[in-house]
Design a protein around this motif. Sequence first.
Motif, PDB file in Angstrom:
ATOM      1  N   ALA A  45      -3.430 -35.486  17.784  1.00 34.61           N
ATOM      2  CA  ALA A  45      -2.589 -35.741  16.904  1.00 34.61           C
ATOM      3  C   ALA A  45      -3.302 -35.877  15.472  1.00 34.61           C
ATOM      4  N   ARG A  46      -2.528 -35.973  14.333  1.00 35.48           N
ATOM      5  CA  ARG A  46      -3.089 -36.149  13.120  1.00 35.48           C
ATOM      6  C   ARG A  46      -2.098 -36.796  12.091  1.00 35.48           C
ATOM      7  N   ARG A  47      -2.527 -37.700  11.011  1.00 29.13           N
ATOM      8  CA  ARG A  47      -1.873 -38.180  10.327  1.00 29.13           C
ATOM      9  C   ARG A  47      -2.520 -38.285   8.777  1.00 29.13           C
ATOM     10  N   ALA A  48      -1.661 -37.798   7.681  1.00 28.63           N
ATOM     11  CA  ALA A  48      -2.067 -37.926   6.341  1.00 28.63           C
ATOM     12  C   ALA A  48      -2.173 -39.119   5.882  1.00 28.63           C
ATOM     13  N   ALA A  49      -3.243 -39.345   5.350  1.00 25.43           N
ATOM     14  CA  ALA A  49      -3.465 -40.861   4.689  1.00 25.43           C
ATOM     15  C   ALA A  49      -3.422 -40.869   3.010  1.00 25.43           C
ATOM     16  N   GLY A  50      -2.865 -39.595   2.486  1.00 27.56           N
ATOM     17  CA  GLY A  50      -2.611 -39.743   0.836  1.00 27.56           C
ATOM     18  C   GLY A  50      -3.863 -39.223   0.471  1.00 27.56           C
ATOM     19  N   ASN A  51      -3.707 -39.508  -1.058  1.00 27.43           N
ATOM     20  CA  ASN A  51      -4.972 -39.101  -1.895  1.00 27.43           C
ATOM     21  C   ASN A  51      -5.705 -40.247  -2.113  1.00 27.43           C
ATOM     22  N   ALA A  52      -6.922 -40.250  -2.179  1.00 30.39           N
ATOM     23  CA  ALA A  52      -7.898 -41.242  -2.314  1.00 30.39           C
ATOM     24  C   ALA A  52      -8.517 -40.816  -3.902  1.00 30.39           C
ATOM     25  N   ARG A  53      -8.620 -41.793  -4.901  1.00 26.50           N
ATOM     26  CA  ARG A  53      -9.175 -41.427  -5.994  1.00 26.50           C
ATOM     27  C   ARG A  53     -10.536 -42.148  -6.277  1.00 26.50           C
ATOM     28  N   VAL A  54     -11.538 -41.446  -6.552  1.00 23.90           N
ATOM     29  CA  VAL A  54     -12.810 -41.964  -6.959  1.00 23.90           C
ATOM     30  C   VAL A  54     -13.206 -41.721  -8.221  1.00 23.90           C
ATOM     31  N   TYR A  55     -13.323 -43.302  -8.942  1.00 15.53           N
ATOM     32  CA  TYR A  55     -13.653 -43.091 -10.383  1.00 15.53           C
ATOM     33  C   TYR A  55     -14.913 -43.627 -10.661  1.00 15.53           C
ATOM     34  N   ARG A  56     -15.098 -43.255 -12.144  1.00 13.25           N
ATOM     35  CA  ARG A  56     -16.184 -44.097 -12.655  1.00 13.25           C
ATOM     36  C   ARG A  56     -15.740 -44.613 -14.092  1.00 13.25           C
ATOM     37  N   ARG A  57     -16.537 -45.631 -14.475  1.00 19.06           N
ATOM     38  CA  ARG A  57     -16.130 -46.496 -15.902  1.00 19.06           C
ATOM     39  C   ARG A  57     -16.355 -45.367 -17.017  1.00 19.06           C
ATOM     40  N   ALA A  58     -15.515 -45.575 -17.921  1.00 15.80           N
ATOM     41  CA  ALA A  58     -15.802 -44.944 -19.227  1.00 15.80           C
ATOM     42  C   ALA A  58     -15.074 -45.644 -20.450  1.00 15.80           C
ATOM     43  N   PHE A  59     -15.749 -45.548 -21.538  1.00 21.00           N
ATOM     44  CA  PHE A  59     -15.405 -46.376 -22.714  1.00 21.00           C
ATOM     45  C   PHE A  59     -14.298 -45.583 -23.754  1.00 21.00           C
ATOM     46  N   ALA A  60     -13.192 -46.128 -24.017  1.00 19.20           N
ATOM     47  CA  ALA A  60     -12.204 -45.501 -24.712  1.00 19.20           C
ATOM     48  C   ALA A  60     -11.624 -46.101 -25.751  1.00 19.20           C
ATOM     49  N   SER A  61     -10.792 -45.211 -26.720  1.00 18.19           N
ATOM     50  CA  SER A  61     -10.098 -45.527 -27.798  1.00 18.19           C
ATOM     51  C   SER A  61      -8.714 -44.923 -27.698  1.00 18.19           C
ATOM     52  N   TRP A  62      -8.213 -45.016 -28.955  1.00 18.96           N
ATOM     53  CA  TRP A  62      -6.839 -44.237 -28.893  1.00 18.96           C
ATOM     54  C   TRP A  62      -6.540 -43.805 -30.264  1.00 18.96           C
ATOM     55  N   TYR A  63      -5.732 -42.843 -30.657  1.00 20.02           N
ATOM     56  CA  TYR A  63      -5.416 -42.437 -31.951  1.00 20.02           C
ATOM     57  C   TYR A  63      -3.890 -41.812 -31.830  1.00 20.02           C
ATOM     58  N   GLY A  64      -3.542 -41.658 -33.256  1.00 18.06           N
ATOM     59  CA  GLY A  64      -2.246 -41.332 -33.287  1.00 18.06           C
ATOM     60  C   GLY A  64      -1.394 -41.326 -34.809  1.00 18.06           C
ATOM     61  N   PRO A  65      -1.256 -42.476 -34.697  1.00 12.53           N
ATOM     62  CA  PRO A  65      -0.188 -42.857 -36.221  1.00 12.53           C
ATOM     63  C   PRO A  65      -1.257 -42.316 -37.543  1.00 12.53           C
ATOM     64  N   GLY A  66      -0.469 -41.783 -38.329  1.00 14.93           N
ATOM     65  CA  GLY A  66      -1.592 -41.214 -39.627  1.00 14.93           C
ATOM     66  C   GLY A  66      -1.943 -39.679 -39.114  1.00 14.93           C
ATOM     67  N   LEU A  67      -1.963 -39.472 -38.013  1.00 13.38           N
ATOM     68  CA  LEU A  67      -2.195 -37.925 -37.589  1.00 13.38           C
ATOM     69  C   LEU A  67      -1.171 -37.126 -37.056  1.00 13.38           C
ATOM     70  N   TYR A  68       0.036 -37.534 -36.884  1.00 12.08           N
ATOM     71  CA  TYR A  68       1.033 -36.999 -36.338  1.00 12.08           C
ATOM     72  C   TYR A  68       1.493 -35.588 -37.209  1.00 12.08           C
ATOM     73  N   GLY A  69       1.721 -34.631 -36.591  1.00  5.70           N
ATOM     74  CA  GLY A  69       1.768 -33.493 -37.160  1.00  5.70           C
ATOM     75  C   GLY A  69       0.850 -32.624 -37.521  1.00  5.70           C
ATOM     76  N   GLN A  70      -0.470 -33.085 -37.200  1.00  3.73           N
ATOM     77  CA  GLN A  70      -1.563 -32.214 -37.175  1.00  3.73           C
ATOM     78  C   GLN A  70      -2.026 -31.373 -36.047  1.00  3.73           C
ATOM     79  N   HIS A  71      -2.609 -30.235 -36.236  1.00  2.00           N
ATOM     80  CA  HIS A  71      -2.886 -29.419 -35.233  1.00  2.00           C
ATOM     81  C   HIS A  71      -3.874 -30.035 -34.327  1.00  2.00           C
ATOM     82  N   LEU A  72      -3.496 -29.688 -32.983  1.00  2.00           N
ATOM     83  CA  LEU A  72      -4.755 -30.186 -32.019  1.00  2.00           C
ATOM     84  C   LEU A  72      -5.938 -29.085 -31.569  1.00  2.00           C
ATOM     85  N   ALA A  73      -6.967 -29.479 -31.433  1.00  2.00           N
ATOM     86  CA  ALA A  73      -8.131 -28.584 -31.097  1.00  2.00           C
ATOM     87  C   ALA A  73      -7.799 -27.582 -29.993  1.00  2.00           C
ATOM     88  N   CYS A  74      -6.769 -28.071 -28.950  1.00  2.00           N
ATOM     89  CA  CYS A  74      -6.349 -27.073 -27.813  1.00  2.00           C
ATOM     90  C   CYS A  74      -5.146 -26.346 -28.043  1.00  2.00           C
TER      91      CYS A  74
END
Length: 226
Positions: free
Chosen positions: A128-157
């Motif tokens: 017999a077999r049974r799926a147990a879903g996806n496990a996610r293994v993380y690390r910590r990272a420091f983040a910020s955010w951006y957007g207002p004032g930059l809308y309409g600008q081209h993205l690097a990608c």
Amino acid sequence: MGLSGALLTTTILAATPAVASSDTSSTTPAPVAPAGAAAPKASTSLSIRSVRRTVLAGERIIVRGRLSPAGAGRAVALQVGAPGGGWTTVDHDRTDAGGRYVLLWRAARTGTKRVRVGFGGTRELSSARRAAGNARVYRRAFASWYGPGLYGQHLACGGTLTSGTLGVAHKSLPCGTLVTLHYRGRTVRVPVIDRGPFVAGREFDLTAATKARLGFGSTGTVLTTR
């Protein structure tokens, strides 16, 4: 007359065919199983009671469940999906008398892992077999955010930044790389769409839409699979 009558009687009796008795009536014999034929195996099922599937690298993914029919000493395996396909066995446990098992795997590397439980079967029980879903293994990272004032600008990608754009900026991950981020019980999976952040100590810049999906503040620590 007496002699001829006796001869006639004897002739008639000799010509009468014999009638089979009920004790010798024929019946079809029951089929006989071939010598050495295996008995059919009893079907089995695996249930999963709980899965600890959100962990930091170095912590243990834990799967608890039960094999039915119950019985002690039956080998159950924890398997993780291999990058190129197939499965790798990372732990074994033997069931207790109630059929319960606990499987553990200490994940050393970040990423999303497919997880399943397997029972190889015995002479009496099917596999017999049974799926147990996806496990996610993380690390910590420091983040910020951006957007207002930059809308309409081209993205690097490629493309243009809008208030609804989902994605992150990163200094070196290839454009289009999917990054899973986790923050206070919420999870998003978004692509790398831009370059940045250009502030020391920060790894990711979240777009406004990504920030909203996560319920993220202005700056802080997120969990990431990359």
